[in-house]
Design an enzyme around this catalytic site. Structure first.
Site, PDB file in Angstrom:
ATOM      1  N   GLU A   1     -12.303   2.363 -12.467  1.00 16.32           N
ATOM      2  CA  GLU A   1     -11.347   1.652 -11.617  1.00 16.32           C
ATOM      3  C   GLU A   1      -9.948   1.667 -12.231  1.00 16.32           C
ATOM      4  O   GLU A   1      -8.948   1.905 -11.555  1.00 16.32           O
ATOM      5  CB  GLU A   1     -11.813   0.209 -11.425  1.00 16.32           C
TER       6      GLU A   1
ATOM      7  N   GLU B   1      -8.049 -13.455  -1.190  1.00 21.32           N
ATOM      8  CA  GLU B   1      -9.221 -13.066  -0.413  1.00 21.32           C
ATOM      9  C   GLU B   1      -9.607 -14.138   0.608  1.00 21.32           C
ATOM     10  O   GLU B   1      -9.935 -13.821   1.752  1.00 21.32           O
ATOM     11  CB  GLU B   1     -10.395 -12.771  -1.361  1.00 21.32           C
TER      12      GLU B   1
ATOM     13  N   GLU C   1      -7.200 -13.918   3.307  1.00 22.85           N
ATOM     14  CA  GLU C   1      -7.507 -12.753   4.143  1.00 22.85           C
ATOM     15  C   GLU C   1      -8.668 -13.057   5.087  1.00 22.85           C
ATOM     16  O   GLU C   1      -8.633 -12.705   6.271  1.00 22.85           O
ATOM     17  CB  GLU C   1      -7.848 -11.555   3.247  1.00 22.85           C
TER      18      GLU C   1
ATOM     19  N   GLU D   1      -4.390   4.489  -7.356  1.00 21.97           N
ATOM     20  CA  GLU D   1      -3.756   3.350  -6.684  1.00 21.97           C
ATOM     21  C   GLU D   1      -3.464   2.211  -7.653  1.00 21.97           C
ATOM     22  O   GLU D   1      -2.748   1.285  -7.316  1.00 21.97           O
ATOM     23  CB  GLU D   1      -4.643   2.787  -5.565  1.00 21.97           C
TER      24      GLU D   1
ATOM     25  N   CYS E   1     -14.385  -6.829  -5.311  1.00 21.83           N
ATOM     26  CA  CYS E   1     -14.153  -7.038  -6.746  1.00 21.83           C
ATOM     27  C   CYS E   1     -14.929  -6.053  -7.583  1.00 21.83           C
ATOM     28  O   CYS E   1     -14.590  -5.805  -8.727  1.00 21.83           O
ATOM     29  CB  CYS E   1     -14.617  -8.414  -7.207  1.00 21.83           C
TER      30      CYS E   1
ATOM     31  N   LYS F   1     -15.505  -0.371 -14.433  1.00 19.53           N
ATOM     32  CA  LYS F   1     -14.118  -0.819 -14.597  1.00 19.53           C
ATOM     33  C   LYS F   1     -13.282   0.241 -15.297  1.00 19.53           C
ATOM     34  O   LYS F   1     -12.073   0.282 -15.133  1.00 19.53           O
ATOM     35  CB  LYS F   1     -14.080  -2.125 -15.393  1.00 19.53           C
TER      36      LYS F   1
ATOM     37  N   CYS G   1     -22.307  -9.582 -12.536  1.00 15.09           N
ATOM     38  CA  CYS G   1     -21.713  -9.084 -13.787  1.00 15.09           C
ATOM     39  C   CYS G   1     -22.460  -9.542 -15.039  1.00 15.09           C
ATOM     40  O   CYS G   1     -22.419  -8.853 -16.057  1.00 15.09           O
ATOM     41  CB  CYS G   1     -20.273  -9.544 -13.884  1.00 15.09           C
TER      42      CYS G   1
ATOM     43  N   SER H   1     -12.415  -6.100   1.873  1.00 17.46           N
ATOM     44  CA  SER H   1     -11.186  -6.832   1.612  1.00 17.46           C
ATOM     45  C   SER H   1     -10.204  -5.883   0.935  1.00 17.46           C
ATOM     46  O   SER H   1     -10.603  -5.046   0.126  1.00 17.46           O
ATOM     47  CB  SER H   1     -11.497  -8.010   0.684  1.00 17.46           C
TER      48      SER H   1
END
Lengths: 573, 154
Positions: free
Chosen positions: A361, A279, A282, A366, A299, A358, A503, A319
């Site tokens: 996710e 990141e 990037e 993907e 994230c 999560k 979190c 990102s």
């Protein structure tokens, strides 16, 4: 302190403009509440907090009534207690009454109130609620039958997260909470953040269970079961075992996971370091080549889905880095599988996350390679605590152990990912090195620390002035995105977390997590950072090794294949 | 081509959330019900979450969420009808049409609505089908009434 009030015959002081409830709390007194939410406007819907005010015919709700000079209040008169008791009895009258089988047995506010008010007989029996379970979501299960219509989930979803996936539907005794046209959470705007679970007083909202499958896998001799735990997990378990909030339990956590039968124990903070490598590279790439700015972190899976739904014109700003959970998953089923000579099909990869999103996710299309999921199951902090008890592990008697090498070694930059501002700070530390070739003189980036919903700072990296913003709670993200859309150019890098404070206050954390606990967890993470020797991701020796042996270089071909992803516009209502 | 809903929304150019109910009423008047698509259009126009509008609309009895059938059946559940057994009538109608109140049959022929009182208490229990009143309905007569309408279609 400019008002004088009389409470239960004691003279107390109160602040002008406060509610009766505020005034009572400030004086160390409390009345029970259900619909009340700290920091949000009162609705006065549940009437649990009623008190008697002299001169007023009816009982008044302490949460919504402004305190006045000279007010004479009775918080526990016979009339008040009787009234509260009746409210709870009425709530119980149509409740499923299946406490022994309920997720929230032992952590239910309705149960607590029934106990505190000493309800010992079924005085009122009504028709039981009958609703279908909503199991459509990958993350969250809704059971409207257990709902007492306090409205806290609706408000957190609208006012804190700006999502409004659910609302009151219908009228009167037929009112219940549901999604648009009763389609279920998976087709709604729900971003799976789980904040609704955190505020739900009963078992009407819970995470989708992954324990059963994991249990089976742990006893399957064919499978190599590996586990990773998020940076915030080790500082978020203490309350469950009667220890002070924020205590870092990483050593015993490693030991406990091994006792349960996990073959390898890895630390997601390692892949957080990996995320930073990618990141920060990037960011440097975008800044130096005129790429899309501001760049926004990716994230947080709650934020990512939210962006895909509500901010899809900003998708190019996100990102392309996968989250640490997914990077670890991809590395486990490629690099780790290769070095250990295990076929990826025989690896069952579990993650422990403070997060319900999560679970969603992990199931994204993907996030798999050749039909094999990078991560197979996700446990929330709550589920982990449940498993520790299920396997009869006595935390107090465990000797601390280290996580497995090499995917279990982290820098402290990866660890602070657990708090709002942590990703930003970690990224700045590495970006500084990548741009200037030198380490920062002081690693602390004070401007991005703290639990406020929005933080901004200007950071000098060599000749560059980098503007950064950190927001948590998606409502705050919405406001910031609007400013960017309206032409703000001074911000180059943004960190977004769906849960207020990051979190450490995630939707998968222990029920009962309060402001103090969140603060203690944050301080604990920064304390770890303070004491650790390696404070930057690019100095983690195992990260360096991973690039040398396997990945090549950040943003390289292999990285692109394994560690980066893409986003899609979503049409939901 | 503008959609029907867009044409309605054009009349509310400077309006805010307070116009939600009149807008929904207009939409229902034109479409006969509130479709998902129409609610989504209204939600975009008022910058209000669609779930919220659905919540508001379900609060009111007047809003329907299913396309009305060719024959709109209203079962009166007012006091006089109630006393003379309209609960059983409703149950029987639901059983016969295989839909619940608020829904439309699969062949789109009948839609069912429960109304509070249609002012024909002398005829109780009463049902109205496209404005035609059927008096003193009982579980025995329901099949015949609906067969009659079905026969008109053949």
């Amino acid at each position: 302190m400019n008002l004088t009030i009389e409470v239960n015959n004691n003279i107390l002081t109160a602040n002008q403009g406060d509610t009766i409830l505020d005034a009572l709390n400030q004086n160390g007194l409390s009345v029970p509440t259900l619909c009340h939410m700290k920091g949000l406007l009162p609705t006065g819907a549940c009437r649990m907090c009623v008190v008697e005010v002299e001169g007023r015919k009816n009982l008044v709700t302490a949460c919504s009534e402004p305190v006045l000079d000279g007010m004479k209040i009775k918080t526990h008169s016979g009339r008040v207690i009787e009234s509260r008791k009746t409210i709870v009895e009425l709530l119980l009258s149509n409740h499923p009454d299946d406490c022994l089988y309920c997720e929230r047995n032992g952590s239910c506010e309705l149960q607590d109130l029934a106990e505190d008010l000493h309800i010992r007989e079924r005085r009122i029996s009504g028709q039981k609620n009958k609703y279908k379970l909503d199991v459509s979501s990958a993350s969250i299960v809704r059971d409207p039958a257990k709902c007492i219509l306090c409205g806290r989930c609706v408000r957190v979803c609208e006012e804190i997260e700006g999502v409004s996936a659910i609302d009151f539907v219908g009228r009167g005794s037929k009112t219940f909470i549901d999604t648009f046209f009763n389609h279920g959470l998976n087709l709604s705007t729900c971003v799976n953040c789980g904040q609704c679970i955190m505020v739900c007083p009963t078992g009407a909202l819970k995470e989708k269970d992954h324990i059963c499958e994991i249990k089976d896998m742990l006893s399957d001799p064919e499978k190599t079961v590996v586990v990773q735990y998020a940076p915030s997990i080790s500082v978020s378990l203490a309350e469950e075992f009667g220890l002070a909030s924020g205590k870092n339990m990483v050593g015993v956590l490693n030991a406990a996971l091994r006792r349960m039968g996990f073959n390898f124990v890895f630390d997601t903070s390692f892949s957080a370091d990996l995320t930073i490598m990618e990141e920060a590279s990037e960011l440097v790439h975008r800044v130096t080549t005129g790429g899309t700015l501001p760049m926004i972190t990716s994230c947080c899976p709650g934020w990512v889905k939210y962006a895909e739904e509500f901010q899809h014109d900003m998708i190019d700003n996100l990102s392309t880095c996968k989250s640490p959970q997914q990077m670890m998953g991809a590395i486990i089923k490629s690099y780790f599988a290769e070095t250990e000579s295990i076929s990826p099909e025989n690896i069952y990869s579990v993650s422990v996350m403070p997060c319900t999103a999560k679970k969603f996710e992990q199931q994204r299309e993907e996030m798999s390679h050749n039909g094999i999921s990078d991560v197979d199951a996700v446990l929330t902090t709550r589920e982990l605590a449940r498993m520790i008890r299920l396997y009869g592990i006595d935390i107090a008697k465990l000797e601390p152990e280290l996580a497995d090498s090499p995917l279990g070694t982290r820098s402290s930059a990866g660890k602070i990912f657990g708090t709002s501002g942590g990703v930003m700070e970690a990224a700045i530390r590495s970006a500084h090195y990548f741009i200037t070739g030198k380490e920062m003189v002081k690693f602390q980036v004070k401007g991005v620390r703290g639990l406020e919903g929005r933080k901004e700072a200007k950071i000098k990296i060599g000749d560059l002035d980098v503007g950064v913003a950190v927001v948590s709670g998606l409502k705050n993200a919405e406001i910031l995105m609007e400013e960017i859309r309206n032409g703000r150019k001074d911000i180059h890098f943004i960190e977004v977390m769906a849960c207020p404070g990051g979190c450490i206050n995630g939707g998968g954390q222990l029920i009962g997590t309060d402001d103090e606990a969140v603060k203690a967890r944050m301080l604990s993470l920064y304390d770890i950072d303070e004491k650790d020797a390696i404070k930057v991701s690019h100095k983690n020796p195992y990260i360096v090794e991973l690039y040398d042996k396997f990945l090549g270089k950040p943003l390289g071909h292999k990285s692109h294949h394994l560690l980066h992803t893409h986003y899609q516009k979503r049409f939901v209502n | 081509m503008k959609t029907t809903v867009q044409e309605i929304l054009d009349q509310y150019q400077d309006s805010g959330r307070d116009s939600l109910i009149p807008i929904l009423q207009n939409v229902q008047e034109k479409l006969g019900f509130l479709s998902e698509e129409s609610v989504i259009e209204v939600s975009k126009f008022l910058k209000m979450p669609a779930s919220k509008i659905f919540g508001v609309a379900t609060f009111y009895n007047q809003f329907r969420f299913n396309q009305p059938g060719k024959y709109h059946v209203q079962v009166c559940r007012g006091t006089a009808c109630h006393v003379l057994g309209s609960a059983t009538v409703l149950e029987e109608v639901e059983k016969h049409l295989k839909v619940k109140a608020g829904q439309t049959t699969k062949d789109k022929l009948f839609s069912l609505e429960v109304v509070a009182c249609i002012g024909a208490c002398g005829l109780a229990p009463v049902i109205s089908i496209n404005g035609e009143f059927h008096a003193k309905v009982s579980t025995d007569t329901i099949k015949g009434i609906f067969d009659d309408y079905k026969n008109r279609e053949e």
